[in-house]
Design a protein around this motif. Sequence first.
Motif, mmCIF file in Angstrom:
data_model
loop_
_atom_site.group_PDB
_atom_site.id
_atom_site.type_symbol
_atom_site.label_atom_id
_atom_site.label_comp_id
_atom_site.label_asym_id
_atom_site.label_seq_id
_atom_site.Cartn_x
_atom_site.Cartn_y
_atom_site.Cartn_z
ATOM 1 N N LYS A 1 -73.842 45.365 9.082
ATOM 2 C CA LYS A 1 -72.395 45.014 8.319
ATOM 3 C C LYS A 1 -71.211 45.275 9.141
ATOM 4 O O LYS A 1 -71.208 46.220 9.966
ATOM 5 C CB LYS A 1 -72.417 45.543 7.039
ATOM 6 N N ALA A 2 -70.503 44.084 9.222
ATOM 7 C CA ALA A 2 -69.104 44.009 9.694
ATOM 8 C C ALA A 2 -68.104 43.423 8.985
ATOM 9 O O ALA A 2 -67.975 42.385 8.997
ATOM 10 C CB ALA A 2 -69.202 43.679 11.231
ATOM 11 N N GLY A 3 -67.410 44.290 8.208
ATOM 12 C CA GLY A 3 -66.318 43.814 7.358
ATOM 13 C C GLY A 3 -67.059 43.173 6.190
ATOM 14 O O GLY A 3 -68.043 43.423 5.423
ATOM 15 N N GLU A 4 -66.655 41.615 6.189
ATOM 16 C CA GLU A 4 -67.330 40.722 5.116
ATOM 17 C C GLU A 4 -68.714 40.122 5.593
ATOM 18 O O GLU A 4 -69.320 39.308 4.774
ATOM 19 C CB GLU A 4 -66.263 39.528 4.983
ATOM 20 N N VAL A 5 -68.916 40.394 6.892
ATOM 21 C CA VAL A 5 -70.492 39.933 7.372
ATOM 22 C C VAL A 5 -71.468 40.788 7.441
ATOM 23 O O VAL A 5 -71.310 41.837 7.714
ATOM 24 C CB VAL A 5 -70.098 39.339 8.854
ATOM 25 N N ARG A 6 -72.515 40.170 6.904
ATOM 26 C CA ARG A 6 -73.853 40.876 7.185
ATOM 27 C C ARG A 6 -74.650 40.127 8.156
ATOM 28 O O ARG A 6 -74.686 38.674 8.223
ATOM 29 C CB ARG A 6 -74.693 40.994 5.958
ATOM 30 N N ILE A 7 -75.376 40.619 9.016
ATOM 31 C CA ILE A 7 -76.143 40.238 10.042
ATOM 32 C C ILE A 7 -77.618 40.634 10.029
ATOM 33 O O ILE A 7 -77.715 41.964 10.093
ATOM 34 C CB ILE A 7 -75.630 40.470 11.473
ATOM 35 N N GLU A 8 -78.468 39.730 9.810
ATOM 36 C CA GLU A 8 -79.833 39.967 9.693
ATOM 37 C C GLU A 8 -80.746 39.606 10.925
ATOM 38 O O GLU A 8 -80.357 38.316 11.553
ATOM 39 C CB GLU A 8 -80.599 39.512 8.362
ATOM 40 N N VAL A 9 -81.621 40.418 11.538
ATOM 41 C CA VAL A 9 -82.171 40.232 12.722
ATOM 42 C C VAL A 9 -83.640 39.593 12.273
ATOM 43 O O VAL A 9 -84.384 40.001 11.593
ATOM 44 C CB VAL A 9 -82.598 41.448 13.501
ATOM 45 N N LEU A 10 -83.787 38.605 13.202
ATOM 46 C CA LEU A 10 -85.263 37.734 12.999
ATOM 47 C C LEU A 10 -85.555 37.798 14.525
ATOM 48 O O LEU A 10 -84.828 37.218 15.502
ATOM 49 C CB LEU A 10 -85.178 36.143 12.796
ATOM 50 N N GLU A 11 -86.784 38.275 14.801
ATOM 51 C CA GLU A 11 -87.753 38.080 16.038
ATOM 52 C C GLU A 11 -87.788 36.645 16.385
ATOM 53 O O GLU A 11 -88.710 36.126 15.506
ATOM 54 C CB GLU A 11 -88.436 39.186 16.219
ATOM 55 N N THR A 12 -87.520 35.932 17.598
ATOM 56 C CA THR A 12 -87.714 34.746 17.551
ATOM 57 C C THR A 12 -88.178 34.284 19.095
ATOM 58 O O THR A 12 -87.571 33.548 20.011
ATOM 59 C CB THR A 12 -86.736 33.681 17.201
ATOM 60 N N PRO A 13 -89.349 35.137 19.372
ATOM 61 C CA PRO A 13 -89.926 34.876 20.769
ATOM 62 C C PRO A 13 -90.329 33.710 21.146
ATOM 63 O O PRO A 13 -90.695 32.824 20.626
ATOM 64 C CB PRO A 13 -90.946 36.078 21.013
ATOM 65 N N GLY A 14 -90.382 33.361 22.651
ATOM 66 C CA GLY A 14 -90.960 32.154 23.111
ATOM 67 C C GLY A 14 -90.270 31.740 24.425
ATOM 68 O O GLY A 14 -90.932 31.636 25.441
ATOM 69 N N HIS A 15 -88.999 31.589 24.186
ATOM 70 C CA HIS A 15 -88.150 31.234 25.627
ATOM 71 C C HIS A 15 -88.253 32.594 26.251
ATOM 72 O O HIS A 15 -88.399 32.389 27.634
ATOM 73 C CB HIS A 15 -86.713 31.073 24.940
ATOM 74 N N THR A 16 -87.982 33.702 25.799
ATOM 75 C CA THR A 16 -88.327 35.022 26.242
ATOM 76 C C THR A 16 -89.006 35.892 25.287
ATOM 77 O O THR A 16 -88.975 35.838 24.122
ATOM 78 C CB THR A 16 -87.057 35.634 26.819
ATOM 79 N N ASP A 17 -89.565 36.933 25.753
ATOM 80 C CA ASP A 17 -90.271 37.751 24.963
ATOM 81 C C ASP A 17 -89.198 38.500 24.074
ATOM 82 O O ASP A 17 -89.543 38.956 22.946
ATOM 83 C CB ASP A 17 -91.100 38.939 25.651
ATOM 84 N N ASP A 18 -87.947 38.880 24.498
ATOM 85 C CA ASP A 18 -87.046 39.750 23.737
ATOM 86 C C ASP A 18 -85.850 38.693 22.777
ATOM 87 O O ASP A 18 -85.177 39.192 22.460
ATOM 88 C CB ASP A 18 -86.232 40.477 24.658
ATOM 89 N N SER A 19 -86.401 37.570 22.858
ATOM 90 C CA SER A 19 -85.555 36.799 22.126
ATOM 91 C C SER A 19 -85.425 36.916 20.629
ATOM 92 O O SER A 19 -86.638 37.105 19.951
ATOM 93 C CB SER A 19 -86.101 35.012 22.135
ATOM 94 N N VAL A 20 -83.986 37.070 20.099
ATOM 95 C CA VAL A 20 -83.979 37.177 18.385
ATOM 96 C C VAL A 20 -82.871 36.040 18.108
ATOM 97 O O VAL A 20 -82.212 35.875 18.890
ATOM 98 C CB VAL A 20 -83.620 38.941 18.035
ATOM 99 N N SER A 21 -82.736 36.110 16.999
ATOM 100 C CA SER A 21 -81.840 35.162 16.132
ATOM 101 C C SER A 21 -81.145 36.094 15.274
ATOM 102 O O SER A 21 -81.685 37.058 14.515
ATOM 103 C CB SER A 21 -82.398 33.729 15.607
ATOM 104 N N TYR A 22 -79.833 35.727 14.965
ATOM 105 C CA TYR A 22 -78.863 36.628 14.080
ATOM 106 C C TYR A 22 -78.595 35.499 13.011
ATOM 107 O O TYR A 22 -77.980 34.829 13.047
ATOM 108 C CB TYR A 22 -77.875 37.146 14.910
#
Length: 459
Positions: free
Chosen positions: A97-118
């Motif tokens: 959480k950052a102020g009004e924003v909540r950020i949730e992590v999705l692991e989305t590998p393929g392009h690279t092994d460590d790829s994530v989306s927010y």
Amino acid sequence: MFIEKIKSEGLSQLSYLIGGGGKAVVIDPRRDCEIYVEKAAQLGCRITHIFETHRNEDLVSGAPILAELTGATVYHGPNAAGDVKYAKTAAEGESFKAGEVRIEVLETPGHTDDSVSYVLYDQSFGDDAVAVCTGDALFVGDVGRTDFYPDRAKEVAGLLFDSLQKLLTLGDHVYVLPAHGAGSVCGDNMANRDFSSIGYERAHNKMLQITDRDEFIAAKLDEHHYQPPYFRLMERLNLEGGTPASRVLVPAPLDLKELRELAKHSVLVDVRDVTAYLGSHVAGSLALPVGMLASFAGWLIEPDKQITLIAESDAQAETAARHLARIGFDNIAGYFALPIPGWAANALSFDAVSVVGVDEVARRVEERPSGWQLLDVRSQSEVESGVIEGSRHIYVGHVPVELESLSRDTHYTVMCASGARATVAASVLVSQGFNNVDVFMGSMGAWQSEGHAVADKPA
């Protein structure tokens, strides 16, 4: 909640300042990162988190530098190729959480092994996701390349398919915020805009039309991408953490005496427009217009080489230095910007490269004069869509390593899609002592516009 996009021209890299309620986060910051601090201050926010979607191959990350400036914590996805020394790990399901924003992590590998989306949520207005920062998993009009693991090609292509299906479940209303736009080396078919939605991509992105996993894998394996040598440097720096870019990126102006001395051991890089280079350029210089620096400097210049810029103005030299700094090229001796009439008046050695048009090239193709060769420097995917009969294909980035296969006795006419990359390639040849070189201005675009025949493959 606000979302501010920061675009790095040349690289077509997209980063984001996102926040509200006095706090903000940054997604995928670039190396010259004061812009995020300045924008956050203007919006009355403090940067508390920095998120990386993956280890970038095409630019130096600004995350560790921005962390030092702001005190924010850096987060990076799991399964990186090594220890990301400046970041903590952000894994599937974690929420920030950052102020009004909540950020949730999705692991989305393929392009690279460590790829994530927010996935981004506006806590002040409903429970549904607003947008998703997809990194290089999903672009506007395309999806991420999967060629960084050649020994696991099928596996990583399948991982990307699975990741895309996960993103599609977020809902058609969700905005897509990718890490790169059209012109980036990270994809071939991106739309020429930086905004989209899950629903629009579901309906119009050709790769998302492929619903069979095996068919998707086959399509990815059939792609052809290039990896410039400097990618290896980016891989190392983006694990260890790069050094800050200079706050003052205007190189020192050089006089004629200094230029002549530097020309003995420095790489002369002409960052003016290609037409300016063709008309008159300092002997031995490479043509790398500002807008093409980020794409091709890493092919033509070794990272540890000293660079001397040939520019039209202070502003152009500053822009060029900034573009080079983003890919780790910091050793810039200065720039020379004496107007062309002054070159001759001061006995500076300069050259020009001839230009030919469609009619002349058509005549040569038909008559096939002895000792003449049409050299096509487009990408493999472009060549596969059609060539001019009798042409030889060498990708522009491969010209320096293919010099020994070329004859200095041959007259080369260099072509691409329009003439810009052809000029870059011609400058490599001319700087290496090839004296009989000209550029097909208009190139394949002009050839096809005039209705000339196109063959299936080069000679």
